[in-house]
Design a protein around this motif. Structure first.
Motif, PDB file in Angstrom:
ATOM      1  N   TRP A 121      45.351  78.123  78.031  1.00  0.00           N
ATOM      2  CA  TRP A 121      44.812  79.303  78.717  1.00  0.00           C
ATOM      3  C   TRP A 121      43.453  79.680  78.140  1.00  0.00           C
ATOM      4  O   TRP A 121      42.513  79.995  78.888  1.00  0.00           O
TER       5      TRP A 121
ATOM      6  N   ASN B 271      40.016  79.684  80.199  1.00  0.00           N
ATOM      7  CA  ASN B 271      39.511  81.009  80.538  1.00  0.00           C
ATOM      8  C   ASN B 271      38.469  81.554  79.558  1.00  0.00           C
ATOM      9  O   ASN B 271      37.597  82.320  79.960  1.00  0.00           O
ATOM     10  N   HIS B 272      38.585  81.164  78.296  1.00  0.00           N
ATOM     11  CA  HIS B 272      37.668  81.687  77.273  1.00  0.00           C
ATOM     12  C   HIS B 272      37.366  80.584  76.255  1.00  0.00           C
ATOM     13  O   HIS B 272      37.761  80.671  75.087  1.00  0.00           O
TER      14      HIS B 272
ATOM     15  N   GLU C 104      42.423  92.230  73.477  1.00  0.00           N
ATOM     16  CA  GLU C 104      42.328  92.768  74.835  1.00  0.00           C
ATOM     17  C   GLU C 104      43.313  92.116  75.799  1.00  0.00           C
ATOM     18  O   GLU C 104      43.716  92.724  76.789  1.00  0.00           O
ATOM     19  N   TRP C 105      43.699  90.882  75.545  1.00  0.00           N
ATOM     20  CA  TRP C 105      44.388  90.086  76.560  1.00  0.00           C
ATOM     21  C   TRP C 105      45.875  89.971  76.275  1.00  0.00           C
ATOM     22  O   TRP C 105      46.304  89.647  75.172  1.00  0.00           O
ATOM     23  N   ASP C 106      46.673  90.200  77.314  1.00  0.00           N
ATOM     24  CA  ASP C 106      48.125  90.118  77.182  1.00  0.00           C
ATOM     25  C   ASP C 106      48.561  88.721  76.758  1.00  0.00           C
ATOM     26  O   ASP C 106      49.522  88.554  76.002  1.00  0.00           O
ATOM     27  N   GLU C 107      47.859  87.700  77.268  1.00  0.00           N
ATOM     28  CA  GLU C 107      48.262  86.313  76.997  1.00  0.00           C
ATOM     29  C   GLU C 107      48.212  85.995  75.509  1.00  0.00           C
ATOM     30  O   GLU C 107      49.045  85.247  74.993  1.00  0.00           O
ATOM     31  N   THR C 108      47.241  86.542  74.798  1.00  0.00           N
ATOM     32  CA  THR C 108      47.158  86.306  73.353  1.00  0.00           C
ATOM     33  C   THR C 108      47.952  87.336  72.560  1.00  0.00           C
ATOM     34  O   THR C 108      48.523  87.009  71.519  1.00  0.00           O
TER      35      THR C 108
END
Length: 224
Positions: free
Chosen positions: A14, A18-19, A50-54
């Protein structure tokens, strides 16, 4: 046969998609459980939080020691997997900063990050003399005393085991540096050695081959 999937590999993928600016090898080593923690910049700390995934997988903590904290110096930022406790390193938490117990900042951060203990001791006190750098299968690198190379590698094999099918896996490489001039300014270059080669050499032989490589690179048109 389908390649094995490792825990948290999807988070790495991800990030890559994405980043990609955050998808570095240090962070990959934490996601795969190869090491307990890595350092990130303040900017990356803010982004990862900031990100839910991390946030589901990782914790990003501000850490300092008492002296640095009292002097108002900015904290460092450490990423760990969410389930990892770092309580053994922490004296207290003040203003959301985790204060490391012991005085020697470099030693304690190095220990938390998973480097071999003797190399942490000598690196923080600038005592590594015959210096090589172990590039651990592409996941992280550190300075090591040449005479303790086997000891350091044995420590890593026990504490940070890796498999060839892990994402980002690379062959183990050991380098050492020689001094040179670039555009009239002091600089350093590295020479790569395969582990089985460098283990069979003395420090004097290593320095000899560094000089050979240096001489060849300084010749016009050299591609060494």
């Amino acid at each position: 046969m389908e390649n094995k999937r490792y825990p948290n590999q999807h988070v790495w993928e991800w990030l890559v998609n994405n980043h990609p600016n955050l998808a570095n090898r240090d962070l990959l080593s934490v996601l795969l459980g190869i090491r307990n923690a890595c350092l990130v910049s303040e900017k990356d700390f803010l982004l990862l939080n900031e990100w839910d995934e991390t946030k589901r997988i990782l914790r990003v903590l501000a850490v300092s020691d008492e002296r640095r904290f009292k002097e108002g110096k900015p904290p460092s930022y450490v990423v760990t997997q969410k389930g990892l406790s770092i309580q053994e390193y922490i004296l207290k938490i003040e203003d959301d900063v985790h204060i490391i117990k012991q005085e020697n900042w470099g030693k304690n951060i190095g220990t938390l990050l998973g480097f071999p203990l003797k190399e942490v001791d000598d690196f923080s006190s600038n005592q590594i003399k015959e210096r090589v750098c172990i590039h651990y299968h592409g996941y992280f690198s550190f300075a090591c005393e040449f005479s303790r190379m086997d000891e350091a590698l044995a420590y890593l094999r026990e504490m940070s085991p890796v498999n060839q099918d892990m994402p980002g896996y690379r062959p183990l490489i050991i380098t050492t540096m020689y001094k040179t001039l670039k555009n009239g300014r002091p600089s350093v270059d590295e020479v790569d050695f395969r582990p089985e080669v460098i283990k069979a050499m003395t420090w004097e032989e290593i320095q000899y081959w560094c000089q050979v490589v240096k001489d060849m690179r300084e010749k016009k048109g050299s591609v060494v």
